[in-house]
Design an enzyme around this catalytic site. Structure first.
Site, PDB file in Angstrom:
ATOM      1  N   SER A  23       0.837  -1.195   0.000  1.00 50.17           N
ATOM      2  CA  SER A  23       0.000   0.000   0.000  1.00 50.17           C
ATOM      3  C   SER A  23       0.873   1.245   0.000  1.00 50.17           C
ATOM      4  O   SER A  23       2.015   1.228   0.459  1.00 50.17           O
ATOM      5  CB  SER A  23      -0.878   0.034   1.248  1.00 50.17           C
ATOM      6  OG  SER A  23      -0.093   0.303   2.402  1.00 50.17           O
ATOM      7  N   ASP A  24       0.329   2.344  -0.548  1.00 43.78           N
ATOM      8  CA  ASP A  24       0.933   3.632  -0.249  1.00 43.78           C
ATOM      9  C   ASP A  24       0.802   3.829   1.259  1.00 43.78           C
ATOM     10  O   ASP A  24      -0.041   3.211   1.914  1.00 43.78           O
ATOM     11  CB  ASP A  24       0.254   4.754  -1.029  1.00 43.78           C
ATOM     12  CG  ASP A  24       1.183   5.942  -1.257  1.00 43.78           C
ATOM     13  OD1 ASP A  24       2.164   6.084  -0.500  1.00 43.78           O
ATOM     14  OD2 ASP A  24       0.927   6.737  -2.175  1.00 43.78           O
ATOM     15  N   TRP A  25       1.618   4.698   1.797  1.00 43.49           N
ATOM     16  CA  TRP A  25       1.746   4.790   3.250  1.00 43.49           C
ATOM     17  C   TRP A  25       0.452   5.327   3.881  1.00 43.49           C
ATOM     18  O   TRP A  25       0.099   6.494   3.738  1.00 43.49           O
ATOM     19  CB  TRP A  25       2.940   5.669   3.607  1.00 43.49           C
ATOM     20  CG  TRP A  25       4.229   4.922   3.797  1.00 43.49           C
ATOM     21  CD1 TRP A  25       5.129   5.136   4.783  1.00 43.49           C
ATOM     22  CD2 TRP A  25       4.773   3.835   3.023  1.00 43.49           C
ATOM     23  NE1 TRP A  25       6.193   4.248   4.680  1.00 43.49           N
ATOM     24  CE2 TRP A  25       5.995   3.443   3.615  1.00 43.49           C
ATOM     25  CE3 TRP A  25       4.340   3.145   1.894  1.00 43.49           C
ATOM     26  CZ2 TRP A  25       6.787   2.410   3.118  1.00 43.49           C
ATOM     27  CZ3 TRP A  25       5.119   2.108   1.393  1.00 43.49           C
ATOM     28  CH2 TRP A  25       6.327   1.749   2.000  1.00 43.49           C
ATOM     29  N   GLY A  26      -0.261   4.419   4.563  1.00 47.36           N
ATOM     30  CA  GLY A  26      -1.536   4.764   5.179  1.00 47.36           C
ATOM     31  C   GLY A  26      -2.730   4.552   4.266  1.00 47.36           C
ATOM     32  O   GLY A  26      -3.851   4.927   4.628  1.00 47.36           O
ATOM     33  N   ALA A  27      -2.534   3.937   3.104  1.00 46.80           N
ATOM     34  CA  ALA A  27      -3.635   3.776   2.151  1.00 46.80           C
ATOM     35  C   ALA A  27      -4.554   2.600   2.479  1.00 46.80           C
ATOM     36  O   ALA A  27      -5.647   2.507   1.921  1.00 46.80           O
ATOM     37  CB  ALA A  27      -3.090   3.616   0.731  1.00 46.80           C
TER      38      ALA A  27
END
Length: 793
Positions: free
Chosen positions: A222-226
């Site tokens: 995931s993108d960071w926090g996605a």
């Protein structure tokens, strides 16, 4: 991976340990699992360098030209060499996974992260991205194709829903990711945004086409926090949630026990994680070796010249030896080598444009105009440690009572990360500023929470700055500033202490900055004009700032900031040999472009900026770049400009028609077409003939110097019964020739170039297609029909 049975390894783990592996251990590491021989996998941001696990200026990195510059080379071999250099950098820093390349498209020049993407064209993006991936992974380091998919806007990027029809999705925005999978990419990153109603970490697009028809066997991170859900994202083909240790997937064990998520879903994800570990040398005690690379600085210098685009030249270039050059502009002495945001690195050294030209000729310099930019952090050049007088600053963590918990010597006043310890309440940055100019200095502190700034023990800033965003690029990279104007005396040293209170979810980014007084705008401009008048050549470097091109926000204007246009025209009025160098990551308006002797684009050229520009200006190397995106004369001319979601939805109403395709459909003429770029010679396109897999093009070097030409082939079908672009890039090849020499180049035109997407898959419309051949999307002197090639009249 020979003989490695991943199913056996997965079978050794219980649900608790499987769940633990599927969320990061930290922001930049995965968990280790000794029972299956798994060490932690280390990841790092890219794409222009390998920063490593932290934002620390003491850990320097090579800084490559920006992705727009790499695409401007149209040179897959060179990009592959640069990718291998990045792999060596990654191994030097203990990194296994490079979070690059960014394969999103230049849907609009307003996109804030434009510089970090390659092109407006899916094929050019696909081929350059694939070359980057191959180069990195040939060095044993994983590349990451990101951000899957339609992450083409920074406005509301965390939450927007991209409304894209299926045909456009497959023919435009998925094309580079499909090419990445074909190139064997080991990691794909799911984006923050949603597509057609589903956030990407839960999207069916992760399964089909990515893992289904394309056959991607790597890891989806995931993108960071996605990852924002537990069950929905875990049931999807999302494999790893970053960062850690906290994420919605911490509750997966309960979801498995309750039957909301099958354990088999976890097994698939863990298996992919272990496969990645095996590939990068993180399994069973494997040792990751650093690949051998060529001389790094020479390669970076070569890349600057290869990516520089010569838009216009009335014969002023190349320059003759021995000329006196006035190097002017706000970016001349402090070249902007990289864009803002998570792509940033700290190079050990930077060759500015002034530095590079001073090595080869007589140079005089002044800025000419000033730009409203972020304050300048303290550096080793103007600050000293308060206790032992070494260059730099002292950074401390304090508890709630002001007692010291940790202390370290840092080189810059811009502190993005500080290792936290229990009880940490305040970050303090303390340095002694050497004052070299009399007058009112602007002293600044940045961060969230309560900010204070003391000057020789006198408090000049005391303000509470609330957290008003959830964008990590703002929180961790570009926190807000507070300022005080203080009169200081040259020759003195002042004691500066900045503090920021640490609050939940506000990161640790803290900045202490000092900007000296400057000449008045009128005096600065007058000085630039005088230097230009008394020099043989004037080189004016114009460009953008961190506040204009950066991750986290989109642009609202394509105009150059400040009075740069006025500077160019004032200099041109006193010097006929005015050469303008544009130092920006993406398109800007150039209202004086036809008034000056030459215009060059350097993009964000990396740390060898000045050496590369000097090579081009004095003809040591040819400007090799060609535009990867179309440049408008004025922003109101743009046929596609919408980057602002409405009610949370960003509609891709233009469909297939982005970039030069949109310009062709609107029958509008831009300032410079996609593919345009001049060298130091000229070319005649003489003949095209059909081959088994494309076309053979004959062309002749009609100039007086050896040169390189990028031969571009476009497909068109004006009488099509289905909607399609007026033309689209189908392939290209490069030609090199001596003066007067005739050469032939083969350009492959794959079957996909004639196909269109349907609900049943790819299809080809019956009948003939026409190929257009030339040096840009707006200049195609050769035409070949389905059977009978002919020279266009």
């Amino acid at each position: 991976m020979d003989g490695l049975d991943l199913d056996v390894l997965v079978g050794k783990l219980d649900v608790t340990r499987k769940v633990r592996l599927l969320t990061g251990a930290t922001s930049w590491r995965t968990h280790a699992e000794p029972d299956v021989g798994l060490r932690s996998i280390v990841v790092s941001d890219g794409p222009i360098g390998v920063r490593g696990q932290g934002w620390d200026e003491r850990s320097t990195s090579l800084a490559l030209p920006s992705p727009t510059a790499l695409a401007a080379t149209w040179d897959v071999e060179l990009v592959g060499r640069l990718g291998r250099l990045l792999a060596a950098e990654a191994r030097r820093k203990g990194v296994d996974v490079l979070l690059a390349p960014t394969l999103n498209l230049h849907r609009s020049p307003f996109a804030g992260r434009h510089f970090e993407c390659y092109s407006e064209d899916p094929l050019l993006t696909a081929r350059i991205g694939a070359a980057y991936i191959t180069g990195v992974q040939n060095g044993g380091v994983a590349a990451t194709a990101k951000h899957y998919v339609a992450n083409d806007s920074e406005t509301e990027r965390m939450t927007l829903n991209a409304d894209v029809d299926e045909r456009t999705l497959h023919e435009v925005y998925l094309v580079p990711f499909e090419a990445a999978v074909e190139a064997g990419v080991w990691v794909v990153m799911s984006a923050y945004n949603g597509v057609n109603g589903t956030t990407m970490s839960e999207s069916p697009l992760l399964e089909e086409p990515l893992k289904g028809s394309w056959g991607f066997d790597g890891l989806v991170v995931s993108d960071w926090g996605a990852v924002r859900s537990t069950e929905a994202s875990a049931r999807a083909a999302q494999d790893l949630a970053m960062p850690g240790p906290e994420s919605p997937w911490n509750d997966l064990e309960k979801a498995v026990v309750n039957g909301d998520v099958p354990e088999s879903a976890l097994d698939l994800k863990v298996r992919r994680l272990l496969r990645l570990a095996a590939r990068v040398g993180a399994l069973n005690g494997a040792t990751a070796e650093s690949p051998e690379v060529e001389a790094p600085l020479e390669l970076l210098r070569e890349a600057v010249a290869a990516s520089t685009v010569l838009l216009r030249n009335d014969g002023a270039l190349p320059l003759s030896p021995g000329v006196k050059v006035a190097v002017l502009g706000p970016n001349a002495a402090t070249a902007r080598i990289q864009g803002g945001g998570s792509a940033g690195v700290y190079p050990e050294s930077v060759v500015s444009f002034v530095d590079g030209l001073e090595e080869v000729t007589e140079v005089v310099h002044t800025a000419g105009v000033r730009l409203a930019d972020r304050p300048a952090p303290l550096t080793t050049g103007n600050a000293r440690h308060p206790h032992h007088d070494e260059p730099g600053v002292l950074v401390r963590l304090l508890d709630a009572d002001g007692a010291e918990l940790t202390a370290e010597h840092r080189f810059l006043g811009r502190i993005l990360e500080v290792p936290l310890v229990d009880g940490a309440h305040t970050v303090e940055v303390h340095g002694k500023l050497a004052v070299d100019v009399d007058g009112r200095w602007r002293l600044s502190v940045a961060g969230f929470g309560r900010l204070t700034l003391d000057v020789d023990g006198v408090r000049v800033v005391d303000e509470d700055v609330p957290l008003d965003t959830d964008d990590p690029a703002v929180i961790h990279l570009t926190p807000p500033y507070r300022h005080a104007d203080v009169r200081l005396e040259a020759g003195t040293t002042v004691d500066l202490v900045a503090r920021r209170e640490l609050r939940k979810d506000t990161g640790t980014a803290t900045v202490l900055a000092a900007d000296p007084p400057r000449l008045s705008e009128a005096d600065e401009l007058a000085l630039a004009v005088e230097l230009a008048r008394t020099s043989d050549v004037a080189v004016v470097v114009v460009g953008t700032t961190d506040e204009i091109e950066s991750e986290g926000f989109d642009r609202t204007s394509l105009a150059l900031p400040g009075r740069q246009d006025e500077l160019v025209r004032a200099v041109r009025a006193v010097n006929d040999k005015t050469i303008v160098v544009v130092n920006s990551g993406g398109p800007v308006e150039l209202p004086w472009r036809d008034e000056v002797a030459a215009v060059l684009l350097t993009w964000f050229p990396g740390q060898e900026a000045g050496h590369g520009l000097a090579d081009v200006l004095f003809g040591v190397r040819e400007p090799g770049g060609r535009l990867p995106t179309t440049w408008a004369a004025a922003q109101q001319d743009l046929p596609v400009s919408n980057v602002v979601p409405k009610d949370g939805v960003l509609r891709y109403d233009e469909g297939l028609h982005i970039g030069y395709r949109a310009w062709r459909r609107a029958n509008q003429e831009p300032a410079y077409w996609f593919g345009h770029g001049l060298g130091y010679t000229t070319w005649a396109y003489e003949q095209v003939t059909a081959t088994a897999d494309g076309v053979k093009v004959r062309l002749r070097n009609t100039g007086e110097r050896a040169g390189r030409e990028v031969v571009q082939v476009y497909v068109t079908r004006p009488e099509s019964e289905i909607e399609r672009p007026e033309r689209h890039l189908a392939g290209w090849a490069t030609a090199t020739a001596a003066p007067g020499e005739t050469v032939e180049v083969d350009v492959e035109v794959p079957e996909r170039a004639y196909q269109h997407w349907t609900p049943e898959g790819w299809a080809t419309e019956p009948g003939g297609f026409t190929l257009l051949i030339g040096p840009s999307a707006g200049d195609t002197p050769l035409t070949m029909g389905e059977r009978s090639p002919r020279v266009a009249e």
